[in-house]
Scaffold this motif. Structure first.
Motif, PDB file in Angstrom:
ATOM      1  N   VAL A   3       0.850  -1.187   0.000  1.00 44.88           N
ATOM      2  CA  VAL A   3       0.000   0.000   0.000  1.00 44.88           C
ATOM      3  C   VAL A   3       0.884   1.234   0.000  1.00 44.88           C
ATOM      4  CG1 VAL A   3      -1.821   1.249   1.209  1.00 44.88           C
ATOM      5  CG2 VAL A   3      -1.761  -1.253   1.309  1.00 44.88           C
ATOM      6  N   ILE A   4       0.652   2.133  -0.940  1.00 44.36           N
ATOM      7  CA  ILE A   4       1.385   3.396  -1.028  1.00 44.36           C
ATOM      8  C   ILE A   4       0.466   4.498  -0.527  1.00 44.36           C
ATOM      9  CG2 ILE A   4       2.551   5.017  -2.564  1.00 44.36           C
ATOM     10  CD1 ILE A   4       3.066   2.637  -4.461  1.00 44.36           C
ATOM     11  N   GLY A   5       0.801   5.073   0.627  1.00 40.54           N
ATOM     12  CA  GLY A   5      -0.006   6.144   1.188  1.00 40.54           C
ATOM     13  C   GLY A   5      -0.464   5.822   2.589  1.00 40.54           C
ATOM     14  N   GLY A   6      -0.083   6.671   3.551  1.00 43.53           N
ATOM     15  CA  GLY A   6      -0.416   6.455   4.950  1.00 43.53           C
ATOM     16  C   GLY A   6      -1.455   7.406   5.473  1.00 43.53           C
ATOM     17  N   GLY A   7      -2.429   7.755   4.637  1.00 38.74           N
ATOM     18  CA  GLY A   7      -3.604   8.482   5.115  1.00 38.74           C
ATOM     19  C   GLY A   7      -4.682   7.492   5.525  1.00 38.74           C
ATOM     20  N   ILE A   8      -5.901   7.979   5.677  1.00 39.15           N
ATOM     21  CA  ILE A   8      -6.956   7.125   6.220  1.00 39.15           C
ATOM     22  C   ILE A   8      -7.311   5.976   5.274  1.00 39.15           C
ATOM     23  CG2 ILE A   8      -8.811   8.605   5.347  1.00 39.15           C
ATOM     24  CD1 ILE A   8      -8.709   6.471   8.595  1.00 39.15           C
ATOM     25  N   ASN A   9      -7.319   6.209   3.965  1.00 34.82           N
ATOM     26  CA  ASN A   9      -7.672   5.121   3.052  1.00 34.82           C
ATOM     27  C   ASN A   9      -6.606   4.035   3.038  1.00 34.82           C
ATOM     28  OD1 ASN A   9     -10.106   6.296   2.312  1.00 34.82           O
ATOM     29  ND2 ASN A   9      -9.223   7.365   0.555  1.00 34.82           N
ATOM     30  N   GLY A  10      -5.346   4.425   2.965  1.00 37.75           N
ATOM     31  CA  GLY A  10      -4.276   3.431   2.984  1.00 37.75           C
ATOM     32  C   GLY A  10      -4.248   2.666   4.282  1.00 37.75           C
ATOM     33  N   ALA A  11      -4.418   3.373   5.413  1.00 39.04           N
ATOM     34  CA  ALA A  11      -4.399   2.717   6.714  1.00 39.04           C
ATOM     35  C   ALA A  11      -5.558   1.736   6.844  1.00 39.04           C
ATOM     36  CB  ALA A  11      -4.461   3.756   7.828  1.00 39.04           C
ATOM     37  N   GLY A  12      -6.739   2.139   6.384  1.00 36.00           N
ATOM     38  CA  GLY A  12      -7.890   1.257   6.462  1.00 36.00           C
ATOM     39  C   GLY A  12      -7.730   0.009   5.619  1.00 36.00           C
ATOM     40  N   ILE A  13      -7.162   0.153   4.436  1.00 32.40           N
ATOM     41  CA  ILE A  13      -6.945  -1.004   3.565  1.00 32.40           C
ATOM     42  C   ILE A  13      -5.897  -1.933   4.162  1.00 32.40           C
ATOM     43  CG2 ILE A  13      -6.047  -1.695   1.299  1.00 32.40           C
ATOM     44  CD1 ILE A  13      -7.400   0.862   0.193  1.00 32.40           C
ATOM     45  N   ALA A  14      -4.819  -1.363   4.718  1.00 33.12           N
ATOM     46  CA  ALA A  14      -3.782  -2.199   5.325  1.00 33.12           C
ATOM     47  C   ALA A  14      -4.347  -3.004   6.486  1.00 33.12           C
ATOM     48  CB  ALA A  14      -2.629  -1.313   5.803  1.00 33.12           C
ATOM     49  N   VAL A  21      -6.388   7.354  11.863  1.00 29.44           N
ATOM     50  CA  VAL A  21      -5.380   6.762  10.985  1.00 29.44           C
ATOM     51  C   VAL A  21      -4.425   5.885  11.794  1.00 29.44           C
ATOM     52  CG1 VAL A  21      -3.454   7.259   9.426  1.00 29.44           C
ATOM     53  CG2 VAL A  21      -5.533   8.665   9.325  1.00 29.44           C
ATOM     54  N   ILE A  22      -3.908   6.434  12.883  1.00 33.37           N
ATOM     55  CA  ILE A  22      -2.923   5.711  13.697  1.00 33.37           C
ATOM     56  C   ILE A  22      -3.515   4.425  14.260  1.00 33.37           C
ATOM     57  CG2 ILE A  22      -1.654   5.797  15.867  1.00 33.37           C
ATOM     58  CD1 ILE A  22      -0.226   7.188  13.584  1.00 33.37           C
ATOM     59  N   LEU A  23      -4.746   4.454  14.718  1.00 33.71           N
ATOM     60  CA  LEU A  23      -5.348   3.241  15.286  1.00 33.71           C
ATOM     61  C   LEU A  23      -5.490   2.149  14.231  1.00 33.71           C
ATOM     62  CD1 LEU A  23      -8.082   4.579  17.730  1.00 33.71           C
ATOM     63  CD2 LEU A  23      -5.675   4.086  18.148  1.00 33.71           C
ATOM     64  N   ASN A  24      -5.836   2.522  13.012  1.00 30.20           N
ATOM     65  CA  ASN A  24      -5.890   1.528  11.942  1.00 30.20           C
ATOM     66  C   ASN A  24      -4.511   0.939  11.679  1.00 30.20           C
ATOM     67  OD1 ASN A  24      -8.595   1.201  10.196  1.00 30.20           O
ATOM     68  ND2 ASN A  24      -8.576   3.227  11.151  1.00 30.20           N
ATOM     69  N   LEU A  25      -3.482   1.771  11.707  1.00 30.46           N
ATOM     70  CA  LEU A  25      -2.128   1.285  11.467  1.00 30.46           C
ATOM     71  C   LEU A  25      -1.629   0.406  12.608  1.00 30.46           C
ATOM     72  CD1 LEU A  25      -0.556   4.517   9.953  1.00 30.46           C
ATOM     73  CD2 LEU A  25      -1.118   2.404   8.734  1.00 30.46           C
ATOM     74  N   ILE A  26      -1.954   0.769  13.842  1.00 23.66           N
ATOM     75  CA  ILE A  26      -1.569  -0.073  14.977  1.00 23.66           C
ATOM     76  C   ILE A  26      -2.193  -1.449  14.835  1.00 23.66           C
ATOM     77  CG2 ILE A  26      -1.888  -0.396  17.464  1.00 23.66           C
ATOM     78  CD1 ILE A  26      -1.639   2.652  17.751  1.00 23.66           C
ATOM     79  N   ASP A  27      -3.480  -1.480  14.496  1.00 23.77           N
ATOM     80  CA  ASP A  27      -4.161  -2.770  14.339  1.00 23.77           C
ATOM     81  C   ASP A  27      -3.549  -3.560  13.189  1.00 23.77           C
ATOM     82  OD1 ASP A  27      -5.939  -4.722  15.028  1.00 23.77           O
ATOM     83  OD2 ASP A  27      -7.717  -3.713  14.284  1.00 23.77           O
ATOM     84  N   ALA A  28      -3.241  -2.883  12.083  1.00 20.48           N
ATOM     85  CA  ALA A  28      -2.606  -3.571  10.952  1.00 20.48           C
ATOM     86  C   ALA A  28      -1.269  -4.168  11.368  1.00 20.48           C
ATOM     87  CB  ALA A  28      -2.413  -2.594   9.793  1.00 20.48           C
ATOM     88  N   ALA A  29      -0.465  -3.403  12.107  1.00 19.65           N
ATOM     89  CA  ALA A  29       0.840  -3.893  12.551  1.00 19.65           C
ATOM     90  C   ALA A  29       0.682  -5.076  13.501  1.00 19.65           C
ATOM     91  CB  ALA A  29       1.628  -2.772  13.223  1.00 19.65           C
ATOM     92  N   GLN A  30      -0.298  -5.007  14.394  1.00 19.40           N
ATOM     93  CA  GLN A  30      -0.530  -6.115  15.318  1.00 19.40           C
ATOM     94  C   GLN A  30      -0.956  -7.384  14.586  1.00 19.40           C
ATOM     95  OE1 GLN A  30      -3.372  -4.396  18.039  1.00 19.40           O
ATOM     96  NE2 GLN A  30      -1.783  -3.455  19.317  1.00 19.40           N
ATOM     97  N   ARG A  31      -1.502  -7.225  13.398  1.00 15.46           N
ATOM     98  CA  ARG A  31      -1.917  -8.369  12.589  1.00 15.46           C
ATOM     99  C   ARG A  31      -0.858  -8.764  11.563  1.00 15.46           C
ATOM    100  NH1 ARG A  31      -7.411  -9.151  13.626  1.00 15.46           N
ATOM    101  NH2 ARG A  31      -8.318  -7.432  14.820  1.00 15.46           N
TER     102      ARG A  31
END
Length: 502
Positions: free
Chosen positions: A19-30, A166-176
């Motif tokens: 995924v290229i892009g760390g805004g809300i859409n990229g974070a949600g998809i990740a 955004v950050i919470l989505n990324l934290i969850d993605a990283a935990q997974r």
């Protein structure tokens, strides 16, 4: 500062989705993809949410004014998502009541009432109270307004801390299992048989190659730069860049309500409580053709917003009371509408790649309220390349810290009992930003909590270390503007001291 940033995920090797892009859409998809069992990497050229996703109006809403443009499907989807997101993150998303004074010069009262009734029922509202009419001459909500505004309406939507979403989505993605790479630029990509070869460059100039079965382009205002400049593809879609600016002033009315003001150009301006004792006012809608990185508020926008306030409020703020201002560029899908305010807030996907070639999926448009649904649909579009992918799941799972159980007030009361030595205001701050993760930040209940150095306001060293270790914060603005809003509450001297500390 002691501590280190979260692990980047080690040797990336071959991933399913980059995924290229760390805004809300990229974070949600990740997050969604990682939870479906896919191996995911996300890269962002700056800090997460540094662009559009931290510069919104900070609302989870259906988009009341979009009903005028017959965007019924988009409004319904957004209202349904409002309920889902409120349940998933009650620490950073909470209900807010909006007062809409009737201004006969703009829209007739019957039209407003009809629109609000439709807004109440279009998305299957369950958690929020319905709209109602107000006698502003008698209701306390009318006290701050000029006496000529005697009639009004009140309805519900939700507040959101956009950058933290955004950050919470990324934290969850990283935990997974996802690899999350801030300040890492996608330089170029090319197909090599069944995979993409993606070259990444860190802020130290070092490069690395990643092999990915699919690329997702969630670059927001830079979506076309990625399609053409990074991936070398031609695009049939485009975005229209629209600048939206906000100002922050001391709160100038009593009560928890927000206001929605109609202007003579048929735009609407939100006047929202912000950070307890402040007000967030915006937004403007101006076509923008500069570099997204360079966007700033200009004097005409400030004048525009202040004039709307003067029209409605008895004691509006003055220009010299503005304590902060920010602008963001909305990458709206270009539907050729003449009026920037009428450009759709819907989203469109473009997929390059046949079944036997690795795909590039690009996202044009979208809004923060519908990011989770957008992520589901993005993965549905990628389904033919990942037939073993698990089914959608995010509608049923809380975001990190969101599993408070019961009401948010009950959760705060529990924290207060567990950490009796801490001031209530500090407990409320930790509860709002971190939810149940506040216990991770503070340590075992009942134990003495060493908060460390005090930087000013409610900001202590313990929180700064936690942000660095768990939320990828490295630079002063990461801590003060996006992970938190401490920067609004520090003196210039306190801010300078923290910048030296980092």
């Amino acid at each position: 500062m002691t501590g280190s940033a979260p692990a980047a995920g080690g040797d990336h090797g071959l991933v399913d989705i980059a995924v290229i892009g760390g805004g809300i859409n990229g974070a949600g998809i990740a997050r969604d993809a990682a939870g479906r069992g896919l191996k995911v990497l996300l890269c962002e050229k700056d800090d997460f949410a540094e662009g559009t996703s931290s510069r919104s109006g900070k609302l989870i809403h259906g988009g009341l004014r979009y009903l005028e443009y017959y965007e019924f499907r988009l409004v319904r989807e957004a209202l349904i998502e409002r309920e889902v997101l409120l349940a998933s993150a009650p620490h950073i998303i909470w209900p807010m009541r909006f007062v809409l004074p009737h201004s006969p010069e703009q829209r007739p009262a019957w039209l407003l009432r009809t629109g609000l009734l439709l807004y109440d029922h279009l998305g299957g509202r369950k958690q929020l109270p319905a709209s109602r009419s107000l006698d502003l001459a008698r209701a306390p909500e009318g006290a701050p307004l000029h006496p000529e505004f005697r009639r009004g309406f009140e309805y519900s939507d939700c507040w959101v801390d956009d950058a933290r979403l955004v950050i919470l989505n990324l934290i969850d993605a990283a935990q997974r299992g996802a690899s999350i790479l801030p300040r890492t630029r996608a330089v170029r990509a090319r197909r090599d048989g069944a995979v993409w070869l993606l070259e990444l460059q860190g802020e130290d100039g070092r490069t690395q190659m990643v092999r990915a079965r699919a690329l997702v382009n969630a670059a927001g205002p830079w979506v076309q730069d990625v399609v053409q400049g990074v991936a070398g593809q031609n695009s049939a879609q485009s975005v229209r860049l629209v600048k939206g600016s906000h100002i922050v002033v001391p709160k100038f009315w009593t009560g928890p309500q927000a206001y929605l003001l109609q202007n003579s150009d048929r735009r609407v301006i939100f006047v929202n409580p912000y950070e307890d004792d402040l007000a967030l006012i915006g937004t403007t809608d101006i076509p923008y053709d500069g570099r997204a990185e360079d966007v700033t508020i200009d004097e005409d926008e400030t004048t525009y917003l202040l004039e709307v306030l003067r029209r409605y409020f008895r004691t509006p703020p003055q220009a010299n009371e503005i304590i902060h201002a920010f602008s963001g560029v909305r990458p709206l899908y270009d539907d050729n509408a003449d009026n920037p305010s009428a450009v759709t807030r819907d989203y469109v996907f473009e997929v390059h790649g046949a079944q036997d070639t690795p795909p590039l999926l690009s996202i044009f448009g979208g809004k923060i309220t519908t990011y989770r649904r957008l992520a589901e649909q993005a993965l549905q579009r990628l389904g033919p390349w990942f037939p073993a992918m698990a089914s959608a799941w995010t509608a049923r799972r809380p975001l990190p810290g969101g599993d408070v159980g019961g009401t948010f007030g009950d959760f705060v009361s529990g924290l207060t009992r567990d950490y009796p030595a801490l001031p209530l205001k500090l407990i409320q701050h930790y509860a709002r930003l971190y939810g149940t993760r506040a216990r991770q930040l503070l340590g075992p209940p009942g134990a003495s909590v060493d908060l460390g150095r005090h930087f000013g306001g409610a900001f202590y060293e313990r929180e700064a270390i936690y942000l660095r270790e768990t939320e990828w914060a490295t630079r002063p603005a990461d801590f003060l503007e996006r992970r938190t809003k401490h920067g609004l509450h520090l003196t210039p001297e306190e801010r300078a001291a923290f910048e030296n500390y980092v």
